[in-house]
Design an enzyme around this catalytic site. Structure first.
Site, short mmCIF file in Angstrom:
data_model
loop_
_atom_site.label_atom_id
_atom_site.label_comp_id
_atom_site.label_asym_id
_atom_site.label_seq_id
_atom_site.Cartn_x
_atom_site.Cartn_y
_atom_site.Cartn_z
N CYS A 1 -26.82 6.38 -20.44
CA CYS A 1 -26.20 5.21 -21.06
C CYS A 1 -24.81 4.86 -20.52
CB CYS A 1 -26.18 5.34 -22.58
SG CYS A 1 -25.77 6.96 -23.21
N ARG B 1 -29.72 19.10 -19.06
CA ARG B 1 -29.08 19.57 -20.29
C ARG B 1 -29.10 21.10 -20.33
NH1 ARG B 1 -31.40 14.82 -24.33
NH2 ARG B 1 -30.31 13.15 -23.21
N GLN C 1 -36.29 10.77 -18.21
CA GLN C 1 -36.39 9.86 -19.34
C GLN C 1 -36.80 8.46 -18.89
OE1 GLN C 1 -32.32 10.18 -20.88
NE2 GLN C 1 -33.12 11.27 -22.65
N ASP D 1 -35.63 5.78 -19.88
CA ASP D 1 -34.46 5.45 -20.68
C ASP D 1 -34.14 3.97 -20.59
OD1 ASP D 1 -32.49 6.15 -22.41
OD2 ASP D 1 -31.14 6.98 -20.91
N HIS E 1 -31.75 0.52 -22.39
CA HIS E 1 -30.66 0.07 -23.26
C HIS E 1 -30.71 -1.44 -23.37
CE1 HIS E 1 -29.41 4.04 -21.75
NE2 HIS E 1 -29.03 4.19 -23.00
N LYS F 1 -30.49 6.42 -36.00
CA LYS F 1 -31.66 6.23 -35.15
C LYS F 1 -32.94 6.27 -35.97
CE LYS F 1 -32.47 11.09 -33.93
NZ LYS F 1 -32.60 12.09 -32.84
N HIS G 1 -30.23 1.92 -27.83
CA HIS G 1 -30.88 2.87 -26.94
C HIS G 1 -32.35 3.01 -27.35
CE1 HIS G 1 -26.83 4.89 -26.04
NE2 HIS G 1 -26.58 4.16 -27.11
#
Length: 667
Positions: free
Chosen positions: A358, A387, A405, A407, A409, A495, A541
């Protein structure tokens, strides 16, 4: 008069002055505790006049936790009878069971676990009573002087947490000890505990010891190494048998085992823990997933972007991930000049391997001026993040250190936020259904409203209230169950997560949608509004797979490795009855390949029966067979996963049948 509420129906009962919950609920072993004034307590607790009482039933989540915690005490009593040197750790109830930690001279063996279970069942048969006593700190220290871990908990009273299991033993208030009392009134065993417990062991109808593992005292690797004994407990032997069957089925479906058997992926020691490599067959599944979700993002209005794997450390301070997320990020890398001995003489910059995408997407948004006409503006990438998961929690593909991911946004005006969340939820539910996961509910993760963990979150109360209201509104509108998860939000906003059930009823957290009002502020993101003013966007997100690795692991277990045809690494496996049929099958296979179907031919010298067995073990959707009759007639025979067979099929019809299954994503 006492007001007793059962199943929503209120009833007034007269009790003697010293009456307890046992007087109300009698010998009903389905009632294991009671709620008195909103607090769950033992049935032996005196009930004041004019009180309101509700039963806690054994088959509820709360009731199951109580019988499991009671079984944890019995297990600890059994261990100390069998292993006199064992020192007590902590024994909380957990999902589907319980555990208890011990400091012992050597790890428990399978034979030890059998002995512990046998002794536990003997103790349960003695109908011991659980008796609660309030004690002072000094009294507790005197009674538990030989238990160093209990002494630490007493000293740490008020700082115990659910995360390390200590909250089941000590809280901020009074200390209590539970005695296990024999029928002759003598104390058989005791433990520091907050309770509640069942009145006596006659309520414990079905328990079993399941396994053991190593553990650290209170989850801290710098502290004592312990042995953890796991067990399970259920309201009946039938329920226990059902659970044990589910465990057997879960073991059969374990993606780590299937990953090896089906040649999908591996974890080479040379790479390091939590870092998978995908073999060609696993690569096919991964590619199909990526192709699907890439096209789906385009369909749902996203623009594809790409970002690097590392960035200057300062970027993650701007985003707030440092320090809020620092424990999940790998240590810094230094861009520096060094002398001949390798010593740093000048630091130019400090870098971090990214644990999230992000911040970089924010930089893309900020790269030029933005107008309200562009919003919603949606960015998507396959971003691999890293991670620093602790070794003890790594588990196959479902918990890794290298995470790919899908991912994305969305940058929207505040007035567009609810519609965008609806848009994203529709995307997610369509994706899950296409992959065969169609039993799910929503979980709404919010800030810890009681203030105990308020330092975990950033932003004003007003911002949190608005963001939470938007997610809650959309979640309720969806018609799906919406389960609260207080304290489970990300530091930057609440979330919604989709919790999906697999083929054997296990729940997995899959996709997430997070409302973020903090990062646009921290990055000073702006767009030009219709009136010419500069306004902050809201950032939402979303991750549809969440993690491609984890999603593949869940899918492998959901399908037990028997992937639907559209995902299967090999969609058709052609088996010649003997060598003379190979040339014919090669011609047929060419027709499948021309139709975009993944087909292999078994060229081995194995006998035909073994070829069938091998193909079945590989869980191929379609086994194509050709013998003398097929070659003569210009046909093939289909063998399906369920063992049925369709003979005399023309190659054209065979290709069409498989193509239909692939195109329809038939399960």
């Amino acid at each position: 008069m006492v007001n007793v509420i059962r199943g929503g129906v209120s009833e007034l009962l007269s009790l003697p002055a010293d009456g307890t919950g046992v007087d109300i609920f009698g010998k009903d072993l389905a009632v294991v505790a009671m709620r008195l004034g909103g607090k769950t307590v033992d049935l032996a607790t005196p009930v004041p006049a004019d009180a309101t009482v509700e039963p806690v039933l054994i088959d509820t989540d709360e009731g199951l936790a109580i019988i499991r915690h009671s079984c944890a005490h019995i297990t600890a009593q059994a261990v100390q009878l069998l292993f006199a040197e064992a020192k007590l750790g902590i024994g909380p109830p957990i999902t589907d069971g319980f555990y208890y930690d011990f400091k012992v001279d050597k790890p428990f063996t399978p034979e030890d676990l059998k002995a512990i279970e046998k002794k536990s069942l003997q103790l349960i048969g003695q109908r011991q009573t659980f008796r609660r006593r309030v004690v002072t700190d000094d009294e507790a220290r005197a009674e538990l002087a030989g238990e160093p871990f209990k002494l630490e908990l007493i000293a740490d009273k008020g700082n115990a947490t659910a995360a390390d299991g200590a909250s089941v033993e000590v809280g901020a208030g009074e200390l209590t000890i539970y005695d296990n009392v024999r029928q002759d009134g003598t104390v058989a065993w005791k433990d520091l505990c907050r309770g509640p417990h069942v009145p006596h062991t006659g309520y414990l109808k079905a328990m079993a010891i399941t396994r053991n593992s190593a553990a650290y005292w209170r989850g801290d690797q710098s502290k004592d190494s312990l042995q953890r004994v796991y067990g399970t407990a259920w309201p009946s032997k039938e329920a226990l048998n059902d659970y044990q069957h589910r465990l057997e089925e879960a073991a059969r479906r374990d993606h780590r085992k299937l990953g090896v058997e089906l040649d999908l992926f591996s974890f080479p020691e040379e790479l390091g823990a939590g870092l998978p490599v995908f073999h060609p067959k696993g690569g096919v599944i991964k590619r199909e997933m990526e192709d699907y979700v890439r096209q789906a993002h385009i369909k749902w209005g996203f623009d594809y972007v790409g970002t690097p794997h590392i960035a200057k450390e300062g970027l993650f301070y701007t985003s707030g991930h440092l320090p809020y997320y620092a424990d999940m990020m790998f240590p810094e890398m230094v861009d520096a000049d060094r002398d001949a001995e390798g010593n740093v003489t000048k630091v130019h910059d400090r870098y971090r391997v990214k644990a999230m995408n992000c911040p970089m997407h924010n930089l893309i948004f900020k790269s030029r001026g933005r107008s309200y006409r562009e919003l919603p503006l949606r960015f998507f990438e396959f971003g691999t993040v890293y991670r620093d998961e602790k070794s003890g929690v790594l588990q196959g593909l479902t918990r890794v250190r290298s995470i790919t991911q899908d991912d994305s946004h969305s940058y929207v005006m505040a007035s567009q936020a609810a519609d965008e969340v609806r848009h994203l939820l529709g995307f997610i539910l369509e994706l899950l259904r296409d992959f065969g996961l169609d039993d799910f509910y929503l979980e709404l993760s919010t800030r810890d409203e009681d203030g105990k963990k308020k330092d975990k979150f950033i932003g004003s109360d007003e911002d949190w209230a608005v963001a939470t209201a938007v997610l809650e509104q959309v979640g309720l509108e969806s018609g799906l169950d919406l389960v609260p998860d207080p304290g489970g939000a990300a530091y930057y906003g609440p979330k919604i997560s989709v919790q999906a059930k697999d083929a054997i009823g296990r729940t997995w957290q899959m996709s997430t949608i997070q409302y973020d009002f903090n990062q646009p502020e921290r990055f000073e993101l702006e767009y030009t509004a219709a009136d010419g003013t500069r306004q902050r966007p809201v950032m939402i997100h979303s991750a549809k797979f969440g993690s491609i690795e984890r999603f593949m692991g869940v899918l492998t277990e959901h399908y037990a490795g028997a992937f639907p045809a559209w995902l299967a690494p090999v969609q058709v496996l052609a088996l010649p009855v003997n060598e003379g049929h190979i040339a014919y099958l090669e011609q047929v296979a060419a027709q499948f390949k021309a139709a975009g179907i993944r087909v292999d031919i078994d060229y081995s010298d194995d006998r035909f029966g073994k070829k069938i067995r091998n193909a079945t073990k590989q869980k191929v959707p379609y086994i194509l067979i050709a013998g003398d009759d097929d070659v003569a007639a210009g046909t093939v025979s289909f063998r399906y996963r369920d063992g049925s067979q369709n003979n005399g099929v023309s190659p054209e019809s065979a290709v069409a049948e498989v193509r239909r299954a692939i195109d329809s994503r038939a399960k």
